[in-house]
Design a protein around this motif. Sequence first.
Motif, PDB file in Angstrom:
ATOM      1  N   TRP A   1     -55.789   7.574  25.444  1.00  0.00           N
ATOM      2  CA  TRP A   1     -54.941   8.592  24.804  1.00  0.00           C
ATOM      3  C   TRP A   1     -55.594   9.091  23.513  1.00  0.00           C
ATOM      4  O   TRP A   1     -55.615  10.297  23.253  1.00  0.00           O
ATOM      5  N   TRP A   2     -56.104   8.168  22.679  1.00  0.00           N
ATOM      6  CA  TRP A   2     -56.719   8.568  21.404  1.00  0.00           C
ATOM      7  C   TRP A   2     -57.996   9.367  21.637  1.00  0.00           C
ATOM      8  O   TRP A   2     -58.265  10.339  20.915  1.00  0.00           O
TER       9      TRP A   2
ATOM     10  N   LEU B   1     -44.791   0.959  26.569  1.00  0.00           N
ATOM     11  CA  LEU B   1     -44.145   1.650  27.683  1.00  0.00           C
ATOM     12  C   LEU B   1     -45.071   1.681  28.894  1.00  0.00           C
ATOM     13  O   LEU B   1     -46.299   1.561  28.771  1.00  0.00           O
ATOM     14  N   SER B   2     -44.500   1.882  30.058  1.00  0.00           N
ATOM     15  CA  SER B   2     -45.294   1.942  31.288  1.00  0.00           C
ATOM     16  C   SER B   2     -46.150   3.211  31.295  1.00  0.00           C
ATOM     17  O   SER B   2     -45.916   4.153  30.535  1.00  0.00           O
TER      18      SER B   2
ATOM     19  N   GLN C   1     -45.508   6.820  29.484  1.00  0.00           N
ATOM     20  CA  GLN C   1     -46.465   7.386  28.523  1.00  0.00           C
ATOM     21  C   GLN C   1     -46.773   8.844  28.871  1.00  0.00           C
ATOM     22  O   GLN C   1     -46.807   9.708  27.988  1.00  0.00           O
ATOM     23  N   VAL C   2     -46.980   9.094  30.152  1.00  0.00           N
ATOM     24  CA  VAL C   2     -47.280  10.466  30.598  1.00  0.00           C
ATOM     25  C   VAL C   2     -46.092  11.384  30.341  1.00  0.00           C
ATOM     26  O   VAL C   2     -46.245  12.523  29.881  1.00  0.00           O
TER      27      VAL C   2
ATOM     28  N   GLY D   1     -48.391  10.119  23.475  1.00  0.00           N
ATOM     29  CA  GLY D   1     -48.699   9.223  24.582  1.00  0.00           C
ATOM     30  C   GLY D   1     -49.361   7.941  24.099  1.00  0.00           C
ATOM     31  O   GLY D   1     -49.065   6.843  24.595  1.00  0.00           O
ATOM     32  N   ALA D   2     -50.254   8.064  23.119  1.00  0.00           N
ATOM     33  CA  ALA D   2     -50.906   6.879  22.553  1.00  0.00           C
ATOM     34  C   ALA D   2     -49.887   5.985  21.859  1.00  0.00           C
ATOM     35  O   ALA D   2     -49.929   4.754  21.996  1.00  0.00           O
ATOM     36  N   LEU D   3     -48.967   6.587  21.124  1.00  0.00           N
ATOM     37  CA  LEU D   3     -47.935   5.785  20.444  1.00  0.00           C
ATOM     38  C   LEU D   3     -47.011   5.117  21.457  1.00  0.00           C
ATOM     39  O   LEU D   3     -46.575   3.975  21.246  1.00  0.00           O
TER      40      LEU D   3
END
Length: 152
Positions: free
Chosen positions: A7-8, A44-45, A49-50, A36-38
Amino acid sequence: MADTTLWWLGAGLLVAAELLSGSFYLLMLALGLVAGALAAHAGLSASAQVVVAALVGTVAVLGWHLQRSRRANTQPAVQANPDVNPDIGQIVHIDAWDNDGTARIKYRGAGWTASPPDFKNTGLPGHHRIIEVRGNQLLVERIDEDRPADPR
């Protein structure tokens, strides 16, 4: 590689792409990837995240688009927009008007033709404010001498 790292990296790539292209929308999408990274940091799954990244990115892009459309300037870009043309709002002095409703003035070291936008205030010498520039013609409005000039 960990989910958070991906994500980052994605967010960093979008920021780099924005720097190359100048499109602020890519920064809004990068905000989605940061979300999403956070979400990944929060444990979270992958599907959550998505979803978080997509929602935050979409809201950011739509918010930026709405904010830009509200700020849309209806004035011509150069002629009457003080953000583009620094002459708008400047004060000039007209000594006398010609019979055709115009006046010849000296402004910024050059000769200009000045005229009121509606030809109502022709014949009244004094201080005038530039409201629009059309080629080498300045459209001016008279400033009431009894009250201070309105700084635009």
